[in-house]
Design an enzyme around this catalytic site. Structure first.
Site, PDB file in Angstrom:
ATOM      1  N   LYS A 116      -0.470  -5.907  -1.839  1.00  0.00           N
ATOM      2  CA  LYS A 116       0.974  -5.422  -1.420  1.00  0.00           C
ATOM      3  C   LYS A 116       1.877  -6.541  -1.436  1.00  0.00           C
ATOM      4  CE  LYS A 116      -0.160  -1.560   1.267  1.00  0.00           C
ATOM      5  NZ  LYS A 116       0.263  -1.086   2.471  1.00  0.00           N
ATOM      6  N   LYS A 201      10.485  -6.325   8.319  1.00  0.00           N
ATOM      7  CA  LYS A 201      11.371  -5.604   9.396  1.00  0.00           C
ATOM      8  C   LYS A 201      10.789  -4.473   9.800  1.00  0.00           C
ATOM      9  CE  LYS A 201      15.401  -5.122  11.612  1.00  0.00           C
ATOM     10  NZ  LYS A 201      15.486  -5.919  12.629  1.00  0.00           N
ATOM     11  N   LEU A 203      11.238  -0.830  10.606  1.00  0.00           N
ATOM     12  CA  LEU A 203      12.336   0.156  10.664  1.00  0.00           C
ATOM     13  C   LEU A 203      12.035   1.222  11.491  1.00  0.00           C
ATOM     14  CD1 LEU A 203      12.563   0.507   6.833  1.00  0.00           C
ATOM     15  CD2 LEU A 203      14.112  -0.638   8.206  1.00  0.00           C
ATOM     16  N   ARG A 291      -2.442   5.954  -8.869  1.00  0.00           N
ATOM     17  CA  ARG A 291      -3.618   7.100  -9.093  1.00  0.00           C
ATOM     18  C   ARG A 291      -2.870   8.299  -8.774  1.00  0.00           C
ATOM     19  NH1 ARG A 291      -3.565   8.410  -3.814  1.00  0.00           N
ATOM     20  NH2 ARG A 291      -3.409   6.473  -2.217  1.00  0.00           N
TER      21      ARG A 291
HETATM   22  P1  ADP Z   1      -1.049   2.098   3.870  1.00  0.00           P
HETATM   23  O1  ADP Z   1      -1.136   1.805   2.629  1.00  0.00           O
HETATM   24  O2  ADP Z   1      -1.955   1.417   4.983  1.00  0.00           O
HETATM   25  O3  ADP Z   1      -0.594   3.412   4.029  1.00  0.00           O
HETATM   26  P2  ADP Z   1       1.858   1.853   3.672  1.00  0.00           P
HETATM   27  O4  ADP Z   1       2.650   0.468   3.508  1.00  0.00           O
HETATM   28  O5  ADP Z   1       2.034   2.772   2.932  1.00  0.00           O
HETATM   29  O6  ADP Z   1       0.635   1.454   4.276  1.00  0.00           O
HETATM   30  O7  ADP Z   1       2.397   2.388   5.074  1.00  0.00           O
HETATM   31  C1  ADP Z   1       2.206   3.682   5.731  1.00  0.00           C
HETATM   32  C2  ADP Z   1       2.993   3.911   6.606  1.00  0.00           C
HETATM   33  O8  ADP Z   1       3.367   2.910   7.688  1.00  0.00           O
HETATM   34  C3  ADP Z   1       4.234   4.700   6.006  1.00  0.00           C
HETATM   35  O9  ADP Z   1       4.245   5.733   5.649  1.00  0.00           O
HETATM   36  C4  ADP Z   1       5.229   4.392   7.252  1.00  0.00           C
HETATM   37  O10 ADP Z   1       4.933   5.499   8.136  1.00  0.00           O
HETATM   38  C5  ADP Z   1       4.759   3.141   8.129  1.00  0.00           C
HETATM   39  N1  ADP Z   1       5.617   1.790   7.694  1.00  0.00           N
HETATM   40  C6  ADP Z   1       4.978   0.967   6.578  1.00  0.00           C
HETATM   41  N2  ADP Z   1       5.941   0.027   6.618  1.00  0.00           N
HETATM   42  C7  ADP Z   1       7.029   0.071   7.572  1.00  0.00           C
HETATM   43  C8  ADP Z   1       8.120  -0.632   8.034  1.00  0.00           C
HETATM   44  N3  ADP Z   1       8.336  -1.783   7.329  1.00  0.00           N
HETATM   45  N4  ADP Z   1       8.755  -0.075   9.105  1.00  0.00           N
HETATM   46  C9  ADP Z   1       8.376   0.984   9.739  1.00  0.00           C
HETATM   47  N5  ADP Z   1       7.302   1.681   9.305  1.00  0.00           N
HETATM   48  C10 ADP Z   1       6.615   1.216   8.298  1.00  0.00           C
END
Ligand code: ADP
Length: 447
Positions: A116, A201, A203, A291
């Site tokens: 990532k 950050k 959110l 994917r």
């Molecule tokens: P994973 O690959 O583990 O699913 P993601 O980066 O796709 O991780 O994030 C999964 C979920 O976590 C997002 O859909 C959101 O709900 C929450 N999330 C991720 N990054 C943030 C952020 N910077 N601030 C708030 N919530 C976040």
């Protein structure tokens, strides 16, 4: 075009891929563990090969066994579905080394987006908006603290190799940071064998909005609009819809342009999804999935395209048969993920399906490998069905979804159907007023 495709997956997605192959006149090979000998994908495929015992690491994650099955049956391509080996660059490489086509992107793009931190760097370079945060890995607590005060609390510590919401911790202030940092790292190490973490950050009230793209090997890239996947429990999607109730036409066109031009520059091939958080009118990239996604039918219902068919055509070297101007997004679609789980506690509830009656009628689609008498094994993910409904408007879609949920009978096991029936009657959902935290708050799991 391919003559024979091996489907390296199980459950509803194996069936989904089988269907696309059959409509293209392609023979299918199912692979299965001993726990899945009676599974529907095994019954329907033209050939089936047992690849190991129930545990996924010995069967559906057993690269050598799957490739051997492809060689023995003479398959010319492998479709990985989602989960399992779908984002495993080593597997994609091994498949190609055996002269078999991997139905997906290049192994290099899989590894780039699988890290990532690397993915975020690439997106920043490609002018895709990202969540403010560390420029790369955060090696120790001191650096984390320094970044925390620069970015401003709350911050989120995330695993570079993360997935499924694991290895993520929120720190609301400097006092919470050291502990959050340590536990995110150890969870990441335990789950992904990679304890590298980074900081973003956090959110407070975003929506999760993702864009679906298709790219062929000839430089053509189109987007098929967005999906709103904000309804989540423990960072796992529960219900998805398209279009997002939060976006207007201009925002969609603008983001569509950003994602397609980025992927064109990257030279990406096959289907892909760029996931964003959306808050106060701004988009922030979080990750890219290289994917097919679980929720892809939502997009298929509004654009009338078969994404698996497109993936297969792209992998066979065919150019996309349409341009961005040809893509018409019509009406509204919603998908409910139905899990074999206790609807109150969410503990997995495998067992025998005593009675099965899926809903039907105009605009209703059920993607599931369930049948009456089927025994849901305890070894795999608990999602057993997806109910996808289309309507000319969001309101028509909601009315249709309610009646389809009421018709759906899955007897003998506990499922999350009752949760969906309640959810679709809730004013906030009906109005489309929700963010990624709303569902857990509504279920009383979070303040
Ligand atoms: P994973 O690959 O583990 O699913 P993601 O980066 O796709 O991780 O994030 C999964 C979920 O976590 C997002 O859909 C959101 O709900 C929450 N999330 C991720 N990054 C943030 C952020 N910077 N601030 C708030 N919530 C976040």
């Amino acid at each position: 075009m391919f003559e024979k495709v091996l489907i390296a997956n199980r459950g509803e997605i194996a069936l989904r891929i089988h269907r696309a192959c059959k409509e293209l006149g392609i023979q299918t090979v199912a692979v299965h563990s001993t726990a899945d000998a009676d599974a529907m994908h095994v019954r329907l495929a033209d050939e089936a090969v047992c690849i190991g015992p129930p545990a996924a690491r010995d069967s559906y994650l057993n690269k050598a066994a799957i490739i051997s099955a492809a060689v023995i049956t003479g398959a010319d391509a492998i479709h990985p579905g989602y989960g399992f080996l779908s984002e495993n660059a080593d597997f994609a490489r091994m498949v190609e080394e055996h002269g078999i086509v991997f139905i997906g992107p290049s192994p290099d793009h899989i590894s780039m987006m699988g890290d990532k931190i690397e993915a975020k760097r690439a997106m920043i370079e490609l002018k895709v908006p990202c969540v403010p945060g560390s420029d790369g890995p955060v090696a120790d607590v001191e650096t984390a603290l320094k970044l925390g005060s620069e970015i401003g609390y709350p911050v989120l510590i995330k695993a570079a190799g993360g997935g499924g919401g694991k290895g993520m911790r929120v720190a609301n202030n400097a006092d919470e940071l050291a502990e959050a940092y340590r536990s995110a790292r150890s969870e990441a190490g335990a789950n992904f064998g990679n304890d590298v973490v980074y900081i973003e950050k956090y959110l407070g009230h975003p929506r999760h909005i993702e864009f679906q793209i298709l790219a062929d090997a000839h430089g053509n890239v189109v987007h098929l609009g967005e999906r709103d996947c904000s309804l989540q429990r423990k960072h796992q999607k529960v219900l998805e819809e398209s279009p997002s109730p939060a976006l207007n036409l201009d925002q969609r066109a603008q983001m569509g342009e950003i994602v397609t031009s980025a992927l064109k520059k990257l030279g990406y091939r096959n289907a892909g999804t760029l996931e964003f958080l959306y808050q106060d009118g701004n988009f922030y990239f979080i990750e890219m999935n290289t994917r097919l996604q679980v929720e892809h039918p939502v997009t298929e219902m509004i654009c009338g395209l078969d994404l698996v068919r497109e993936q297969i055509r792209i992998a066979a070297g065919a150019p996309l048969a349409f341009t961005q101007e040809d893509v018409r997004l019509q009406g509204h679609a919603i998908e409910c993920r139905i899990n074999a789980e206790d609807p109150e506690t969410f503990s997995p509830a495998p067992g025998r399906v005593a009675e099965y009656h899926p809903p039907g009628g105009l605009g209703v689609r059920v993607d599931s490998a369930l049948y009456s008498g089927y025994k849901v094994p305890s070894n795999y993910d608990s999602m057993v069905a997806k109910l996808i409904v289309h309507g000319t408007s969001r309101n028509e879609c909601l009315m249709r979804l309610r009646r389809a949920l009421d018709e759906y009978v899955i007897g003998g096991i506990k499922t999350t159907l009752p949760l969906h029936r309640k959810l679709v009657q809730t004013p906030e959902f009906i109005d489309g007023r929700y963010d990624i935290h709303w569902l857990e708050r509504w279920m009383g799991l979070k303040k």
